[in-house]
Scaffold this active site. Structure first.
Site, PDB file in Angstrom:
ATOM      1  CB  CYS A 382     -24.084  16.299 -49.998  1.00 54.63           C
ATOM      2  SG  CYS A 382     -22.887  17.289 -49.102  1.00 54.63           S
ATOM      3  CG  HIS A 508     -26.328  14.624 -45.953  1.00 52.28           C
ATOM      4  ND1 HIS A 508     -25.910  13.613 -46.786  1.00 52.28           N
ATOM      5  CD2 HIS A 508     -25.282  15.481 -45.839  1.00 52.28           C
ATOM      6  CE1 HIS A 508     -24.664  13.835 -47.155  1.00 52.28           C
ATOM      7  NE2 HIS A 508     -24.254  14.966 -46.594  1.00 52.28           N
ATOM      8  CD  GLU A 510     -28.860  11.493 -46.558  1.00 50.62           C
ATOM      9  OE1 GLU A 510     -29.466  12.429 -47.110  1.00 50.62           O
ATOM     10  OE2 GLU A 510     -27.613  11.367 -46.589  1.00 50.62           O
TER      11      GLU A 510
HETATM   12  N1  GLN Z   1     -17.113  16.337 -50.769  1.00 58.08           N
HETATM   13  C1  GLN Z   1     -18.134  17.334 -50.817  1.00 58.08           C
HETATM   14  C2  GLN Z   1     -17.868  18.470 -49.846  1.00 58.08           C
HETATM   15  O1  GLN Z   1     -17.129  18.324 -48.930  1.00 58.08           O
HETATM   16  C3  GLN Z   1     -19.504  16.742 -50.557  1.00 58.08           C
HETATM   17  C4  GLN Z   1     -19.672  16.216 -49.202  1.00 58.08           C
HETATM   18  C5  GLN Z   1     -20.856  15.309 -49.044  1.00 58.08           C
HETATM   19  O2  GLN Z   1     -21.403  14.851 -50.042  1.00 58.08           O
HETATM   20  N2  GLN Z   1     -21.252  15.007 -47.827  1.00 58.08           N
HETATM   21  O3  GLN Z   1     -18.458  19.516 -49.972  1.00 58.08           O
END
Ligand code: GLN
Length: 533
Positions: A382, A508, A510
């Site tokens: 992310c 994600h 994970e």
């Molecule tokens: N802050 C970033 C976004 O909103 C990444 C979010 C995250 O890593 N979950 O896109």
């Protein structure tokens, strides 16, 4: 007919009720039963999505896009239960439904009260999970500690629930602390006595006590607890500290906890066992053949729970590769101050997890750059993908003024930009791009090598995205767009050419990793890291 187990905690928080609940789920599955699990959180937030990691640890994302308590992660890692938004009940959600009904006029002139309206709503939400899942047993974990003002309505709801379901259909398991007092060289049962006393005042007599302790409990201590707490001595089960949480179901099984539960609930078990889990998971954790050191670069590295699923997924990838993964937690602000070299020079791999906000961001960009330039395996998740894109734009594509518009709204080259539908969003709660989305994988990439599949589904939680305007220039300079969302053409996975293993994903991974089935990206990441050492 579904049976119910209620898990409460006493004396102090952080006793590992989540792991205990998940382990009991695992034990029941190991006896051939189907289970589902619910976490009740007594706080007033509707969900933990708006809470800081300092307050709540990781926000776990379910397949259907709920921002939920991290205990749901334990449930998914230990069992095969289908965990959805409905599996996390909070006081906020309960009051929200009751107040909506009141405004609609559903209560027909009645005074709306904690008993029966709030407690009825709690029972209804628990029964709904049972109805939607048709399992043998639903395990309900109540967050917080007995004696907290805010958990009272949940405990009262359980009292009523047990009466309504009738004898033999529900079970109360109380997790408590039996501390060791060093100066007296004694373990103390008094806190447990008080805690069970509180439960009985509320009208719930625990059937089984799970006693958290440093060392195994003596027979005399168990006898004392049994006598003062009104349970059978065989139902005083010890939960001594273990090195790996994945051993907890094995330790419980050694004390016949699974059998006790099944007998008390009068369920016929179908034969199965824990052998595979013991061999495939626990043995491999305790007897690894190799080692790899992975730096996790984030701003919440001092917290135990902020990157919970990431740390677990790394352990799973270690299991799969017969290796011990040593995690080096690196504060991105320190990299920002002192440079990446100082912290990342000797590691086998670098992982940058998700995150929000400006603090430490330049340190993360430097860490991604260091991994790229020094051919160190890299997994960016992310925000970790986003910072890798920013580094690549600045240092490989000549876009010196590149950044994410999250950190620099007026930047000349917003290589990461707010998603179109996010521009109108005003409320912070549950408004990100959340839950599982489809992604198409390009053949011949490292990503394809890992997944061995052309279509995948992964869970998201973000507002910003790769800006497709920069696709061409990045491609020309060696970035591979290995995964794309088919409907919206969003970039979900990037890779770098001429690098041992450098992958960034907008989702994600994970959240979908399990101890007996490591996530393909984590598995590939650790495999490549092991080749270095
Ligand atoms: N802050 C970033 C976004 O909103 C990444 C979010 C995250 O890593 N979950 O896109």
């Amino acid at each position: 007919m579904t049976k119910f187990i209620f898990i409460t905690g006493g004396v102090v928080s952080s006793l590992g009720k989540g792991i205990a609940s998940a382990s009991i789920g695992k034990l029941l599955e190991s006896q051939g039963l189907k289970v589902n699990l619910i976490k009740c959180d007594p706080y007033i937030n509707v969900d933990p999505g708006t809470m800081s990691p300092y307050q709540h640890g990781e926000v776990y994302v379910t397949e259907d896009g709920a921002e939920a308590d991290l205990d749901l992660g334990h449930y998914e890692r230990f069992t095969n239960a289908k965990i959805r938004a409905e599996n996390n009940i909070t006081t906020g959600k309960i009051y929200d439904s009751v107040i909506k009904k009141e405004r609609r006029g559903d209560y027909l002139g009645k005074t709306v009260q904690v008993i029966p309206h709030i407690t009825n709503e709690i029972k209804k939400k628990i029964r709904k999970v049972a109805k939607n899942n048709l399992v043998d047993v639903v395990i309900v974990e109540i967050g917080g500690t007995v004696g907290d003002i805010e958990s009272l309505p949940f405990l009262e709801a359980i009292r009523q629930f047990r009466l309504e379901e009738g004898a033999g259909n529900t079970l109360s398991i109380h997790v408590t602390l039996v501390p060791y007092i060093k100066s007296a060289d004694e373990v103390k049962t008094k806190p447990t006595q008080h805690s069970v006393g509180r439960m009985r005042e509320i009208g719930i007599q625990p059937d089984i006590l799970l006693c958290r302790c440093i060392n195994p409990l003596s027979k005399a201590v168990k006898e004392k607890i049994a006598l003062f707490c009104n349970v059978n001595q065989v139902d005083v089960v010890e939960a001594a500290d273990v090195k790996s949480v994945y051993e907890v179901p094995v330790k419980f099984q050694e004390q016949d906890l699974g059998k006790k539960v099944v007998n008390k609930l009068k369920i016929k078990k179908r034969h199965k066992d824990l052998e595979k889990w013991k061999k495939r998971v626990v043995q491999r954790i305790y007897f690894p053949q190799k080692e790899a050191e992975v730096a996790v670069v984030g701003k919440y590295i001092s917290l135990q729970d902020a990157y919970k699923s990431i740390y677990e997924a790394l352990i799973h990838a270690g299991i799969e590769n017969n290796a011990k993964v040593n995690i080096k937690r690196v504060d991105s602000e320190k990299i920002q101050k002192h440079g990446a070299d100082k912290y990342l020079n000797n590691v086998d791999a670098v992982l940058i997890p998700g995150g929000f906000g400006l603090r430490g961001i330049e340190g993360k960009i430097q860490a991604a750059k260091f991994a790229r330039e020094n051919n160190i395996s890299y997994l960016g998740i992310c925000l970790g993908m986003q910072v890798a894109v920013v580094d690549f734009a600045r240092n490989c594509c000549g876009l010196k003024k590149a950044d994410s518009s999250e950190f620099n709204p007026k930047i000349l080259d917003p290589v990461i930009d707010l998603m179109l539908e996010q521009e109108k969003v005003k409320n912070k709660g549950a408004t990100m791009r959340l839950g599982a989305y489809r992604c198409k994988i390009q053949k011949g990439t490292r990503t394809y090598q890992a997944y061995k599949s052309l279509v995948i589904d992964e869970r998201h939680r973000h507002r910003y995205e790769f800006n497709n305007k920069y696709k061409k220039i990045m491609k020309k300079n060696g970035m591979i767009f290995a995964g794309i969302n088919p409907g919206r053409k969003l970039v979900e996975i990037i890779e770098l050419k001429d690098h041992r293993w450098f992958i960034g994903c907008q989702f994600h991974p994970e959240f979908k990793s399990k101890p007996d089935k490591a996530h393909p990206l984590f598995k590939g990441f650790i495999k490549s890291a092991l080749l270095k050492s």
